[in-house]
Design an enzyme around this catalytic site. Structure first.
Site, PDB file in Angstrom:
ATOM      1  N   SER A   1      48.326 -54.816  79.629  1.00 21.61           N
ATOM      2  CA  SER A   1      47.370 -55.502  78.768  1.00 21.61           C
ATOM      3  C   SER A   1      45.994 -55.594  79.452  1.00 21.61           C
ATOM      4  CB  SER A   1      47.912 -56.877  78.382  1.00 21.61           C
ATOM      5  OG  SER A   1      47.189 -57.434  77.319  1.00 21.61           O
TER       6      SER A   1
ATOM      7  N   ASP B   1      52.554 -53.029  68.283  1.00 18.73           N
ATOM      8  CA  ASP B   1      51.784 -54.009  69.058  1.00 18.73           C
ATOM      9  C   ASP B   1      50.759 -54.707  68.165  1.00 18.73           C
ATOM     10  OD1 ASP B   1      50.160 -55.337  70.972  1.00 18.73           O
ATOM     11  OD2 ASP B   1      50.610 -53.838  72.480  1.00 18.73           O
TER      12      ASP B   1
ATOM     13  N   HIS C   1      53.897 -56.050  71.798  1.00 18.78           N
ATOM     14  CA  HIS C   1      53.142 -56.128  73.048  1.00 18.78           C
ATOM     15  C   HIS C   1      54.053 -56.336  74.256  1.00 18.78           C
ATOM     16  CE1 HIS C   1      49.260 -56.287  74.936  1.00 18.78           C
ATOM     17  NE2 HIS C   1      49.452 -57.486  75.456  1.00 18.78           N
TER      18      HIS C   1
END
Length: 302
Positions: A128, A254, A282
């Site tokens: 991320s 995601d 995610h």
């Protein structure tokens, strides 16, 4: 009488550890690796450093810590790798000083840790926001100490939509998120549980709570400053310069970093490929942990 004296003397030697019955010098059980590394005066980063062999260095996402990689550590260390997780300043157990929390600072800190640990030929991975961090590190330092790059649901090349980049998150949504870090942080972090996986039930309530607890360890100031820096970061001009192999792991469902970001990174980086996680959002590192771990192992061995 003599028997009684001998018995008392023997008991005293056992009791006080003297003479024939003295305990030998204790052999240290640790490998001598520090759990904290100083990157500048009064700033120490927490480091998980396990195993032997080819190094894999992992950088967490926002606002997590290196603890997020628990199941990657458990797997990779038993496959013959040295696995190193670095918690960025402001997060987890690392120090949380007042000051800058941007991608130059994060990259500089990683460089110090890799130098102090004498790491070479590492696979560097980031999740991320951490994906943007490691991408910035590789471009800033010309892949120093690193031979391969792995991106996990990366918030890159630009997390924010721009006039010539219609992917990612809108300015309004990002600014609302930034405001929430300053006015409703606990509620914001609790809400991640719904958006993190592809669908409800992909991760258990216990795993959801575990991740929430890690998030709550971060400095409120640091999470606001770092997410603001991510909003302003645009890596598009520099990522084509990356020459090392790049694996792009991304969940097709995601909700926080759309799969289109993975496709854009693949287009921009010549020596890259995408590993699709069809059943993940995610949280691909726990939603499809087995696939994640084996794919990362395969990439590291190539």
């Amino acid at each position: 009488m003599k028997t009684t004296i001998f018995t008392i003397a023997t008991f005293m030697m056992i009791l006080f550890g003297t003479g024939t019955f003295a305990q030998g010098k204790r052999v240290p059980a640790s490998a001598g690796r520090a759990a904290f590394i100083e990157v500048e005066k009064n700033v120490r980063l927490h480091v998980t450093d396990l195993g032997e062999g080819q190094p894999i260095v992992l950088i967490h996402g926002w606002p997590l810590s290196d603890a997020m990689y628990e199941y990657q550590y458990q797997y990779l260390v038993r496959k013959g790798f040295r696995v190193i997780g670095i918690t960025l300043r402001g997060f987890g157990e690392s120090d949380k000083p007042y000051g800058r929390y941007d991608f130059d600072v994060f990259s500089d800190d990683i460089k110090v840790v890799l130098e102090k640990l004498k790491i070479e030929n590492a696979v560097l991975g980031g999740f991320s926001m951490g994906g943007a961090v490691v991408t910035h590190y590789v471009t800033k330092y010309n892949a120093a100490h690193v031979s391969k790059l792995a991106l996990f649901a990366a918030a890159a090349p630009s997390w924010k939509q721009r006039p010539d980049f219609p992917y990612g998150v809108s300015d309004a949504d990002i600014n609302g998120l930034i405001k929430a870090t300053m006015t409703a942080r606990q509620d914001l972090i609790a809400s991640f549980g719904a958006d993190f996986p592809a669908k409800e039930g992909n991760i258990s309530r216990n795993v959801e709570k575990w991740l929430e607890n890690i998030n709550l360890e971060a400095s409120p100031y640091a999470i606001t400053e770092s997410i603001t820096a991510l909003r302003d970061l645009d890596l598009r001009p520099v990522v084509p310069e990356i020459k090392i192999p790049v694996a792009i792991f991304h969940g097709t469902q995601d909700k926080l970093c759309d799969f289109s970001l993975a496709e854009q990174m693949h287009k921009l980086i010549p020596n890259s490929f995408i590993v699709k996680f069809e059943n993940s959002g995610h949280a691909l590192f726990v939603e499809e942990a087995e696939k994640f771990n084996t794919a990362l192992e395969k990439f590291a061995r190539q």
